[in-house]
Design a protein around this motif. Structure first.
Motif, mmCIF file in Angstrom:
data_model
loop_
_atom_site.group_PDB
_atom_site.id
_atom_site.type_symbol
_atom_site.label_atom_id
_atom_site.label_comp_id
_atom_site.label_asym_id
_atom_site.label_seq_id
_atom_site.Cartn_x
_atom_site.Cartn_y
_atom_site.Cartn_z
ATOM 1 N N LEU A 1 -6.360 -6.498 0.128
ATOM 2 C CA LEU A 1 -7.322 -5.620 0.795
ATOM 3 C C LEU A 1 -7.682 -4.478 -0.140
ATOM 4 O O LEU A 1 -6.809 -3.861 -0.742
ATOM 5 C CB LEU A 1 -6.713 -5.060 2.087
ATOM 6 C CG LEU A 1 -7.524 -4.000 2.823
ATOM 7 C CD1 LEU A 1 -8.852 -4.561 3.303
ATOM 8 C CD2 LEU A 1 -6.717 -3.439 3.990
ATOM 9 N N CYS A 2 -8.975 -4.203 -0.255
ATOM 10 C CA CYS A 2 -9.433 -3.098 -1.097
ATOM 11 C C CYS A 2 -10.357 -2.184 -0.300
ATOM 12 O O CYS A 2 -11.417 -2.616 0.156
ATOM 13 C CB CYS A 2 -10.152 -3.637 -2.326
ATOM 14 S SG CYS A 2 -10.768 -2.335 -3.426
ATOM 15 N N ILE A 3 -9.930 -0.939 -0.124
ATOM 16 C CA ILE A 3 -10.738 0.100 0.505
ATOM 17 C C ILE A 3 -10.751 1.273 -0.465
ATOM 18 O O ILE A 3 -9.701 1.700 -0.955
ATOM 19 C CB ILE A 3 -10.149 0.533 1.860
ATOM 20 C CG1 ILE A 3 -10.069 -0.668 2.808
ATOM 21 C CG2 ILE A 3 -10.983 1.654 2.477
ATOM 22 C CD1 ILE A 3 -9.358 -0.382 4.122
ATOM 23 N N ALA A 4 -11.920 1.809 -0.753
ATOM 24 C CA ALA A 4 -12.022 2.915 -1.711
ATOM 25 C C ALA A 4 -11.236 4.123 -1.208
ATOM 26 O O ALA A 4 -11.257 4.422 -0.012
ATOM 27 C CB ALA A 4 -13.486 3.296 -1.917
ATOM 28 N N PRO A 5 -10.544 4.822 -2.103
ATOM 29 C CA PRO A 5 -9.812 6.026 -1.690
ATOM 30 C C PRO A 5 -10.789 7.098 -1.214
ATOM 31 O O PRO A 5 -11.737 7.443 -1.912
ATOM 32 C CB PRO A 5 -9.080 6.453 -2.965
ATOM 33 C CG PRO A 5 -9.857 5.834 -4.082
ATOM 34 C CD PRO A 5 -10.445 4.567 -3.545
ATOM 35 N N GLU A 6 -10.569 7.578 -0.007
ATOM 36 C CA GLU A 6 -11.519 8.521 0.596
ATOM 37 C C GLU A 6 -11.500 9.871 -0.121
ATOM 38 O O GLU A 6 -10.444 10.390 -0.476
ATOM 39 C CB GLU A 6 -11.224 8.665 2.085
ATOM 40 C CG GLU A 6 -11.440 7.343 2.812
ATOM 41 C CD GLU A 6 -11.487 7.474 4.322
ATOM 42 O OE1 GLU A 6 -11.195 8.560 4.855
ATOM 43 O OE2 GLU A 6 -11.828 6.459 4.971
ATOM 44 N N GLY A 7 -12.706 10.397 -0.346
ATOM 45 C CA GLY A 7 -12.848 11.699 -0.984
ATOM 46 C C GLY A 7 -12.729 11.687 -2.495
ATOM 47 O O GLY A 7 -12.835 12.733 -3.124
ATOM 48 N N GLN A 8 -12.543 10.512 -3.114
ATOM 49 C CA GLN A 8 -12.354 10.457 -4.563
ATOM 50 C C GLN A 8 -13.531 9.848 -5.310
ATOM 51 O O GLN A 8 -13.631 9.982 -6.523
ATOM 52 C CB GLN A 8 -11.070 9.683 -4.890
ATOM 53 C CG GLN A 8 -9.819 10.381 -4.385
ATOM 54 C CD GLN A 8 -8.562 9.661 -4.796
ATOM 55 O OE1 GLN A 8 -8.510 9.000 -5.829
ATOM 56 N NE2 GLN A 8 -7.524 9.791 -3.987
ATOM 57 N N LEU A 9 -14.413 9.153 -4.604
ATOM 58 C CA LEU A 9 -15.608 8.602 -5.218
ATOM 59 C C LEU A 9 -16.802 9.381 -4.696
ATOM 60 O O LEU A 9 -16.814 9.817 -3.556
ATOM 61 C CB LEU A 9 -15.756 7.111 -4.871
ATOM 62 C CG LEU A 9 -14.547 6.206 -5.140
ATOM 63 C CD1 LEU A 9 -14.867 4.771 -4.755
ATOM 64 C CD2 LEU A 9 -14.110 6.283 -6.587
ATOM 65 N N HIS A 10 -17.830 9.565 -5.547
ATOM 66 C CA HIS A 10 -18.935 10.425 -5.142
ATOM 67 C C HIS A 10 -20.322 9.868 -5.479
ATOM 68 O O HIS A 10 -21.309 10.579 -5.350
ATOM 69 C CB HIS A 10 -18.772 11.814 -5.768
ATOM 70 C CG HIS A 10 -17.445 12.427 -5.442
ATOM 71 N ND1 HIS A 10 -17.125 12.887 -4.184
ATOM 72 C CD2 HIS A 10 -16.352 12.619 -6.204
ATOM 73 C CE1 HIS A 10 -15.888 13.363 -4.184
ATOM 74 N NE2 HIS A 10 -15.396 13.204 -5.396
ATOM 75 N N SER A 11 -20.382 8.609 -5.921
ATOM 76 C CA SER A 11 -21.682 8.020 -6.263
ATOM 77 C C SER A 11 -21.570 6.499 -6.239
ATOM 78 O O SER A 11 -20.471 5.945 -6.229
ATOM 79 C CB SER A 11 -22.125 8.468 -7.658
ATOM 80 O OG SER A 11 -21.287 7.887 -8.648
ATOM 81 N N LEU A 12 -22.728 5.834 -6.276
ATOM 82 C CA LEU A 12 -22.732 4.380 -6.341
ATOM 83 C C LEU A 12 -22.041 3.897 -7.606
ATOM 84 O O LEU A 12 -21.300 2.914 -7.586
ATOM 85 C CB LEU A 12 -24.168 3.849 -6.281
ATOM 86 C CG LEU A 12 -24.330 2.330 -6.417
ATOM 87 C CD1 LEU A 12 -23.548 1.591 -5.329
ATOM 88 C CD2 LEU A 12 -25.800 1.938 -6.385
ATOM 89 N N ASN A 13 -22.258 4.576 -8.726
ATOM 90 C CA ASN A 13 -21.578 4.182 -9.972
ATOM 91 C C ASN A 13 -20.072 4.284 -9.833
ATOM 92 O O ASN A 13 -19.333 3.435 -10.342
ATOM 93 C CB ASN A 13 -22.067 5.028 -11.151
ATOM 94 C CG ASN A 13 -23.407 4.546 -11.678
ATOM 95 O OD1 ASN A 13 -23.783 3.395 -11.481
ATOM 96 N ND2 ASN A 13 -24.141 5.431 -12.339
ATOM 97 N N ASP A 14 -19.590 5.339 -9.141
ATOM 98 C CA ASP A 14 -18.150 5.457 -8.887
ATOM 99 C C ASP A 14 -17.656 4.254 -8.085
ATOM 100 O O ASP A 14 -16.593 3.685 -8.380
ATOM 101 C CB ASP A 14 -17.840 6.734 -8.095
ATOM 102 C CG ASP A 14 -17.954 7.998 -8.927
ATOM 103 O OD1 ASP A 14 -18.105 7.903 -10.163
ATOM 104 O OD2 ASP A 14 -17.888 9.098 -8.330
#
Length: 197
Positions: free
Chosen positions: A108-121
């Protein structure tokens, strides 16, 4: 079920051209005959999947929570719908659980909340995580219904081989939702950059 003869000297396991010692068979897809046996065993409930039949899945929640109330997904809550990211974040763990109960491996992969800030991230994070292992199938969950006119289920793939898998997914989901069918989408980062597709 093991070595099921379908005609003299030929076995179900050999229906796939790649597995047939004479390089003949019914289908070009890798593991075709073994997949048939796996499906039959699942239906009959007679055996757990054999080790070579176990698939390794990467299940990813599309989009991310950037923090401070910003989520990159569509939000239909103001129209009686759901927030795409939040919905899939709740759904994805169940998909992983179902796959594991069927005898497969699933990450399972869920992006870490609050650590990515753009589509490129997002792209860098998800592709980086997917590239850490050799997965048999990589799936990113999305919702894209719109205005009551666009609804149902669809699955995207990079090429014709992937489209065959996408068709099977749509067929299964189509027992509940309208089946919009599989599509080849080579321009999406998920179909273009993932190792497994």
């Amino acid at each position: 079920m093991h070595s099921h003869a379908w005609k003299r000297g030929i076995y179900v396991e050999w229906l796939g051209i790649q597995e047939n010692p004479t390089h003949q068979g019914w289908a070009a897809g890798k593991g075709y005959g073994k997949q048939i046996i796996r499906i039959l065993n699942t239906i009959l409930g007679s055996e757990e999947p054999e080790s070579e039949d176990v698939m390794n899945f990467f299940i990813c929640v599309g989009h991310a929570n950037y923090g401070n109330g910003v989520i990159s997904s569509a939000d239909g809550t103001g129209y009686g719908g759901v927030n795409e990211y939040k919905y899939n974040k709740e759904l994805a763990p169940h998909v992983v659980e179902w796959l594991k109960k069927a005898g497969h491996k699933a990450t399972l992969c869920i992006a870490p909340e609050g650590q990515l800030h753009s589509l490129n991230d997002e792209i860098n994070y998800f592709i980086g995580e997917e590239g850490k292992q050799n997965y048999d199938l990589s799936v990113q969950l999305h919702l894209n219904a719109f205005n009551g006119a666009a609804h149902g289920c669809e699955a995207y793939a990079y090429n014709e081989a992937g489209k065959e898998v996408a068709a099977r997914i749509c067929e299964k989901l189509g027992t509940i939702w309208d089946n919009r069918g599989p599509q080849i989408k080579t321009g999406l980062y998920w179909t273009r950059k993932t190792r497994a597709g």
